[in-house]
Design an enzyme around this catalytic site. Sequence first.
Site, PDB file in Angstrom:
ATOM      1  N   LYS A 162      35.494  38.405  39.712  1.00 58.59           N
ATOM      2  CA  LYS A 162      36.155  38.830  38.475  1.00 58.59           C
ATOM      3  C   LYS A 162      35.088  39.111  37.419  1.00 58.59           C
ATOM      4  CE  LYS A 162      39.899  37.087  35.442  1.00 58.59           C
ATOM      5  NZ  LYS A 162      40.850  35.969  35.269  1.00 58.59           N
ATOM      6  N   SER A 217      45.499  37.298  35.077  1.00 63.22           N
ATOM      7  CA  SER A 217      44.512  38.282  34.704  1.00 63.22           C
ATOM      8  C   SER A 217      43.536  38.650  35.830  1.00 63.22           C
ATOM      9  CB  SER A 217      43.714  37.775  33.503  1.00 63.22           C
ATOM     10  OG  SER A 217      43.013  36.588  33.830  1.00 63.22           O
ATOM     11  N   SER A 253      46.146  32.572  36.164  1.00 61.16           N
ATOM     12  CA  SER A 253      45.514  33.880  36.398  1.00 61.16           C
ATOM     13  C   SER A 253      44.923  34.095  37.780  1.00 61.16           C
ATOM     14  CB  SER A 253      44.440  34.134  35.336  1.00 61.16           C
ATOM     15  OG  SER A 253      45.040  34.461  34.109  1.00 61.16           O
TER      16      SER A 253
END
Lengths: 489, 98
Positions: free
Chosen positions: A81, A156, A180
């Site tokens: 990420k 996310s 997330s």
Amino acid sequence: MSPDPTIRSVQELAGQIRAGQVSATETVQACLKRISQVDPELGAFLHVDPQGALETAGKIDEELKSGRSPGPLAGVPVALKDNISTSGIPTTCASRILEGYVPPFDATVVRRLKEAGAVILGKTNLDEFAMGNSTRSSAFRVTKNPWNTSRIPGGSSGGSAVAVSAGMVPVALGSDTGGSVRQPAALCGVSGIKPTWGAVSRYGLVAYSSSLDQIGCLGTSAMDLALVLSVISGPDPLDATSGVGGSSDLLNSLAAVDVKKLRVGWVPELLESAVEPGIASLLRSAVEQLRSEVASVAVSNWPFADYLTSVYYIIAMSEASSNLSRFDGVRYTQRCEVANEGLNGLYTHTRGTFFGDEVRRRILLGTHSLSSGYFQQYYGQASRVRRLVQNALIEELKRVDVIIIPTTASTAEPIDGHVDPVKSYCSDQFTVAANLAGLPAMSVPCGFSVDGMPVGMQLIAGPHREDILLSLANHWQKMTDWHQRRPGP
Amino acid sequence: MAEPSIDLKSLCNLARLPPPDSMGEEQELRSGLQQILVFFRMVDAIDTENVEPLVQPFQPGAGTERDDIHVQGLARADALANAPDSDGHHFLVPQVLK
């Protein structure tokens, strides 16, 4: 043998690379090819590093040929990420304010992955600064769900979930502040784990809400997550909150868990009205299938259900307003300078120009919650309720070993359309409790809705009992094949 | 429940964010923030008398502090590499004292 990362587990892949059946270079080339085929449409990656990945893979192949052992993840491609710092590779948090920023250091998890022989393939898309649950608020690109490209991937860590789901990488790291990792894992049909707060170092993770943030991983199976987690977890001198409560050797303790002795709790009350009927039905069916596999199944208490998201968002935004004050246009961000407005003008114009709408909204609300006259009403009260939530959950987890609840109340929603902030925040209702209490939690695929979208089942255990979560999830994945389903083509 | 009050000008100043450009924008922002503050105030319903706040899930135990020894930090050139403006030794900002 032609490497095919779309169907291969991390364990299988690492074993075949070590045995010389496929090379690390061939594996990385296969992943890069897959990315070039599907990512222009899906938008999982913000940055791919083909040159660096192929150089690393070449070195691993040489080490293997010379008889040296490059580690348990030798040659395994990993995506990260883009809020995890990578030396020499851009790290943007999907924000314009960090466009062009190249960290001068690796996050501890990145260093540990590299030491274990993993190959960093690239950085994945996210909601700006991890503030969201759809990946819509990325400043750079739209990420689409591979099961239906008109739907969100969740967030996310949406880019990481899509990269795994669409077979671009076998495993990816994400971060989980209020769900997330688990929510996008559920919406994209993959497995995802958020470890106990402190089990994995956050050094190098760009901080959103420090008392809630935790790095986690997404992959196809529970055993893959166990292998990667065993590499990245453990105390770190660079993060004083890591290793709090101690952590044992995960792979060994995992093997020692007897699933037949586990006491499972579930919360049928949550399935009555709070979730889509199709998801409720799949959860009931999963619990029934597990009933004969474990020691007992009991109805669990799910405390403060109506208040969890309010408590969570007060705390998350308060901490965010403090953490994001470091983005000021001085040291490592973009800068917007206006003549004759001095240093304060530089701060204000930089942040106003380069932060997106949702980030600005959260900073304002967090600042308000912490400001004189409002602190006790918002942050103070939320922190006291948080204590009650943690006490109640830890008490419940003395009565049962695992609590099973849905990961999400609905399947992935359409990308287009109006987003009401409060409605969006409330959709985190099942994931935030584990972050508030610091508990380990994971999501595993448990079926598909009538519209063909994946559904996730969430497992929550007591502090540092990732071994219990992963053992039960592994057992579930031996009983079912939901985790092996793949979106086409 | 009374409508939550917000002093937008002061709040934007504290947050180092620019205030809204127009009355219309201000109204929209204020109304959006108030809606979320109403959602926040749901927590008022919980009795928390004599409850200690929980500011992080677990407290660091013994051994989380390292010895006070010198370790090498970032090299100056690395620390300045991402700066929007520098003279090779310092971060540069607009003049503060005039």
